[in-house]
Design a protein around this motif. Structure first.
Motif, PDB file in Angstrom:
ATOM      1  N   VAL A  86       0.856  -1.185   0.000  1.00  0.00           N
ATOM      2  CA  VAL A  86       0.000   0.000   0.000  1.00  0.00           C
ATOM      3  C   VAL A  86       0.890   1.233   0.000  1.00  0.00           C
ATOM      4  CG1 VAL A  86      -1.778   1.281   1.259  1.00  0.00           C
ATOM      5  CG2 VAL A  86      -1.811  -1.230   1.227  1.00  0.00           C
ATOM      6  N   ILE A  87       0.519   2.231  -0.791  1.00  0.00           N
ATOM      7  CA  ILE A  87       1.269   3.478  -0.901  1.00  0.00           C
ATOM      8  C   ILE A  87       0.361   4.612  -0.447  1.00  0.00           C
ATOM      9  CG2 ILE A  87       2.558   5.000  -2.447  1.00  0.00           C
ATOM     10  CD1 ILE A  87       2.540   2.510  -4.429  1.00  0.00           C
ATOM     11  N   SER A  88       0.858   5.453   0.460  1.00  0.00           N
ATOM     12  CA  SER A  88       0.081   6.621   0.887  1.00  0.00           C
ATOM     13  C   SER A  88       1.022   7.631   1.520  1.00  0.00           C
ATOM     14  CB  SER A  88      -1.027   6.233   1.876  1.00  0.00           C
ATOM     15  OG  SER A  88      -0.468   5.806   3.114  1.00  0.00           O
ATOM     16  N   ALA A  89       0.498   8.837   1.711  1.00  0.00           N
ATOM     17  CA  ALA A  89       1.244   9.901   2.383  1.00  0.00           C
ATOM     18  C   ALA A  89       0.416  10.409   3.549  1.00  0.00           C
ATOM     19  CB  ALA A  89       1.554  11.037   1.408  1.00  0.00           C
ATOM     20  N   LYS A  92       1.937  15.093   9.791  1.00  0.00           N
ATOM     21  CA  LYS A  92       2.420  14.833  11.151  1.00  0.00           C
ATOM     22  C   LYS A  92       1.304  14.390  12.087  1.00  0.00           C
ATOM     23  CE  LYS A  92       6.338  18.005  10.856  1.00  0.00           C
ATOM     24  NZ  LYS A  92       6.988  19.236  11.406  1.00  0.00           N
ATOM     25  N   GLN A  93       0.067  14.758  11.758  1.00  0.00           N
ATOM     26  CA  GLN A  93      -1.071  14.380  12.588  1.00  0.00           C
ATOM     27  C   GLN A  93      -1.650  13.020  12.181  1.00  0.00           C
ATOM     28  OE1 GLN A  93      -0.824  17.653  11.248  1.00  0.00           O
ATOM     29  NE2 GLN A  93       0.167  18.130  13.212  1.00  0.00           N
ATOM     30  N   GLY A  94      -1.031  12.381  11.173  1.00  0.00           N
ATOM     31  CA  GLY A  94      -1.508  11.076  10.741  1.00  0.00           C
ATOM     32  C   GLY A  94      -2.631  11.126   9.734  1.00  0.00           C
ATOM     33  N   ASN A  95      -2.954  12.300   9.206  1.00  0.00           N
ATOM     34  CA  ASN A  95      -4.001  12.420   8.199  1.00  0.00           C
ATOM     35  C   ASN A  95      -3.467  12.035   6.822  1.00  0.00           C
ATOM     36  OD1 ASN A  95      -5.891  13.621  10.075  1.00  0.00           O
ATOM     37  ND2 ASN A  95      -4.639  15.484   9.930  1.00  0.00           N
ATOM     38  N   VAL A  96      -4.256  11.257   6.078  1.00  0.00           N
ATOM     39  CA  VAL A  96      -3.857  10.871   4.726  1.00  0.00           C
ATOM     40  C   VAL A  96      -3.945  12.093   3.820  1.00  0.00           C
ATOM     41  CG1 VAL A  96      -4.425   9.435   2.730  1.00  0.00           C
ATOM     42  CG2 VAL A  96      -4.601   8.488   5.046  1.00  0.00           C
ATOM     43  N   ILE A  97      -2.850  12.412   3.149  1.00  0.00           N
ATOM     44  CA  ILE A  97      -2.793  13.612   2.300  1.00  0.00           C
ATOM     45  C   ILE A  97      -2.370  13.274   0.870  1.00  0.00           C
ATOM     46  CG2 ILE A  97      -2.334  15.182   4.222  1.00  0.00           C
ATOM     47  CD1 ILE A  97       0.634  15.076   3.393  1.00  0.00           C
ATOM     48  N   THR A  98      -2.457  11.992   0.517  1.00  0.00           N
ATOM     49  CA  THR A  98      -2.009  11.576  -0.809  1.00  0.00           C
ATOM     50  C   THR A  98      -2.889  12.180  -1.891  1.00  0.00           C
ATOM     51  OG1 THR A  98      -1.692   9.457   0.305  1.00  0.00           O
ATOM     52  CG2 THR A  98      -1.107   9.560  -2.022  1.00  0.00           C
ATOM     53  N   ASN A  99      -2.260  12.598  -2.984  1.00  0.00           N
ATOM     54  CA  ASN A  99      -3.019  13.047  -4.155  1.00  0.00           C
ATOM     55  C   ASN A  99      -3.829  11.907  -4.746  1.00  0.00           C
ATOM     56  OD1 ASN A  99      -1.826  15.612  -4.105  1.00  0.00           O
ATOM     57  ND2 ASN A  99      -0.136  14.954  -5.416  1.00  0.00           N
ATOM     58  N   THR A 128      -5.078   6.317  -1.177  1.00  0.00           N
ATOM     59  CA  THR A 128      -4.197   5.148  -1.097  1.00  0.00           C
ATOM     60  C   THR A 128      -4.084   4.494  -2.465  1.00  0.00           C
ATOM     61  OG1 THR A 128      -5.991   3.618  -0.513  1.00  0.00           O
ATOM     62  CG2 THR A 128      -4.822   4.686   1.305  1.00  0.00           C
ATOM     63  N   TYR A 129      -2.932   3.885  -2.675  1.00  0.00           N
ATOM     64  CA  TYR A 129      -2.646   3.125  -3.889  1.00  0.00           C
ATOM     65  C   TYR A 129      -2.191   1.739  -3.474  1.00  0.00           C
ATOM     66  CZ  TYR A 129      -2.356   7.757  -6.131  1.00  0.00           C
ATOM     67  OH  TYR A 129      -2.626   9.013  -6.588  1.00  0.00           O
ATOM     68  N   THR A 130      -2.411   0.770  -4.341  1.00  0.00           N
ATOM     69  CA  THR A 130      -1.893  -0.571  -4.111  1.00  0.00           C
ATOM     70  C   THR A 130      -1.008  -0.964  -5.281  1.00  0.00           C
ATOM     71  OG1 THR A 130      -3.856  -1.242  -2.870  1.00  0.00           O
ATOM     72  CG2 THR A 130      -2.459  -2.999  -3.728  1.00  0.00           C
TER      73      THR A 130
END
Length: 520
Positions: A86-89, A92-99, A128-130
């Motif tokens: 799994v790919i994601s960004a 610092k607060q743990g929020n998913v910010i992936t484009n 998220t990406y896989t």
């Protein structure tokens, strides 16, 4: 130029009327074509883009991207198993910010044994990406994930295509009159000349070609000249947008860290057992093969490998190979000439870059030919009468069981709307079908695009991949061989991306082609 092409000068009244009409409707037509481009060539799941507000791109985004094993992935892996990461960004607060709409590449490899295979990227549209891999060899497997383009850079590329659909590069027809050089501009649409000078129409609907040149003063359109190109200083980027790209406006192509970076794979299924015989028309799966010790093992069919020159000669004895397209298939010509030690016979006035090229071996009766496709073509000065369109060349081939036709064109079309490419490929497909009606036994091989480095606004991977997807769509379901050079260049990690892949990759492409010429 090809015999089917017509060259006619427009009279002054015709030209004035034409210029007025083009100025009125030209932009609407061109931009409507561009709008159709993105509708007629849908993005696959990994590339699909949804319009939603996104944050400006910063370098820190790459550092925030991470990959990790999918929670239900097994810890013990055997050959034949499936691996998912799994790919994601996250901030610092743990929020998913992936484009949504980033362009990733994923590969598994072992540089020690020169093994490698691609992974399939899925964008779940939720941040998220896989990356899905098929484990194909035993031993160490390194997981490689790279961000080729963030979504923001893709938006910029697509905007430049809409804003400058045909004027990123200008082509030239040069006449040599005594000691004088007379240059006239050429392109796919005469509206961009923005002039009242008469225009020569070299378009060829039969070959799927639009092509126009300004008429030289007192020079008939039928007079041949030399073809060249002139890069234009067109401002494409807004201030600061260059930061979304790598050096030289290449893709960022940055590695993403993750855990675990590698896994151990144990023996399991024999992934190469019971492969079918190589025959034209076989479908190409998403993962169509893998490297093991630098050798490409096809999952499409039982492909050949040659250890010595006599094995190549035995396979190609009595064959005539017609290669046509861009320089990435000229590499096939060059390597076969070297492998087979053929005699290269240059034709008068032809240059090596564009051909026509001819090499023969009289002992085993092997003939190899190459010629470039017709404009648009970025090349050194070459005689216009040598530049023929592929559909017309195919119509001149009688065909037969000893004829092999190899085709690729993509690298010179990346600066244009996809519809320009589609028209050319539709004409080529129709010509292949006519060839097969004349001679069903003629083997036709389509070579895909390959990865490369280059200015992403003119010729980079994103634009090339768009054309590659259209090429696959165009030839799906017809009786041709498809050489997946895109996958073969991504799967390996021991060479950098290059418009002209390294020698060992070209050898694997040729061996795969020969697997259909003389199947096991």
């Amino acid at each position: 130029m090809a015999s089917r092409q017509t060259e006619r000068a427009m009279t002054a009244p015709e030209c004035c009327f034409f210029a007025i009409m083009v100025l009125v409707v030209g932009s609407l037509v061109l931009y409507s074509v561009q709008e159709r481009m993105w509708k007629t060539v849908p993005n696959p799941p990994a590339f699909r883009i949804h319009a939603r507000p996104i944050q400006p791109y910063t370098d820190i985004y790459v550092d925030q991207l991470k990959f990790y094993l999918q929670s239900h992935s097994s810890g013990n892996y055997k050959v034949g198993d499936t691996l998912r990461v799994v790919i994601s960004a996250k901030d610092k607060q743990g929020n998913v910010i992936t484009n949504v709409g980033d362009y990733f590449r994923a590969t598994i490899c072992d540089l020690g044994t020169r093994s490698g295979a691609v992974g399939i990227i899925t964008d779940h549209q939720n941040g998220t990406y896989t990356a899905t891999f098929r484990l194909l060899w035993a031993g160490q497997v390194n997981i490689i994930v790279r961000l080729v383009h963030p979504r923001q850079a893709i938006d910029v590329i697509e905007r430049t295509v809409r804003e400058h659909p045909v004027d990123k590069i200008m082509f030239v027809k040069r006449y040599l009159i005594g000691k004088a050089k007379i240059d006239t501009r050429c392109n796919v649409d005469p509206a961009i000349f923005n002039t009242t000078i008469p225009v020569c129409n070299y378009s060829d609907p039969h070959a799927g070609v639009r092509w126009y040149c300004e008429k030289g003063p007192n020079i008939p359109c039928t007079i041949s000249g030399h073809h060249g190109f002139l890069p234009r200083n067109v401002k494409l980027l807004k201030d600061g947008e260059e930061k979304m790209f790598g050096r030289g406006l290449n893709g960022v192509k940055k590695y993403i860290s993750g855990f675990p970076p590698k896994i151990k794979v144990y023996r399991g299924l024999d992934t190469l057992v019971n492969r079918t015989r190589c025959i034209p028309g076989l479908p190409t799966p998403q993962i169509s093969g893998f490297y093991d010790r630098g050798v490409w093992n096809s999952l499409v069919c039982h492909n050949r490998h040659f250890a010595k020159q006599p094995e190549w000669r035995k396979c190609l004895r009595g064959k005539t190979l017609h290669f046509m397209g861009d320089s990435t298939i000229r590499q096939w010509y060059e390597h076969l000439v070297k492998i087979l030690n053929l005699t290269d016979s240059p034709l008068p006035d032809a240059i090596h870059q564009t051909g026509p090229l001819l090499a023969r071996d009289i002992v085993d009766n092997i003939t190899v030919k190459y010629r470039s496709h017709g404009p648009p073509l970025r090349c050194a000065w070459t005689r216009t009468f040598h530049l023929q369109y592929i559909a017309n060349v195919l119509d001149e081939i009688e065909g037969g069981p000893n004829d092999v036709v190899g085709i690729t064109l993509w690298a010179h079309f990346t600066s244009y709307p996809v519809d320009i490419y589609r028209e050319r490929m539709e004409a080529i497909r129709a010509a292949i079908q006519r060839l097969h009606q004349r001679s069903p036994e003629t083997l036709v091989v389509i070579k895909s695009a390959n990865t490369r480095m280059g200015n992403e606004l003119f010729m980079g991977d994103w634009l090339a991949r768009k054309l590659d997807l259209l090429m696959r769509e165009m030839f799906n379901g017809i009786n041709v061989v498809f050489v997946d050079a895109w996958e073969m260049t991504i799967a390996q990690q021991w060479h950098r991306d290059a418009i002209h892949p390294a020698d060992d990759i070209i050898i694997q492409e040729l061996e795969y082609m020969c697997s259909f010429v003389c199947p096991l």
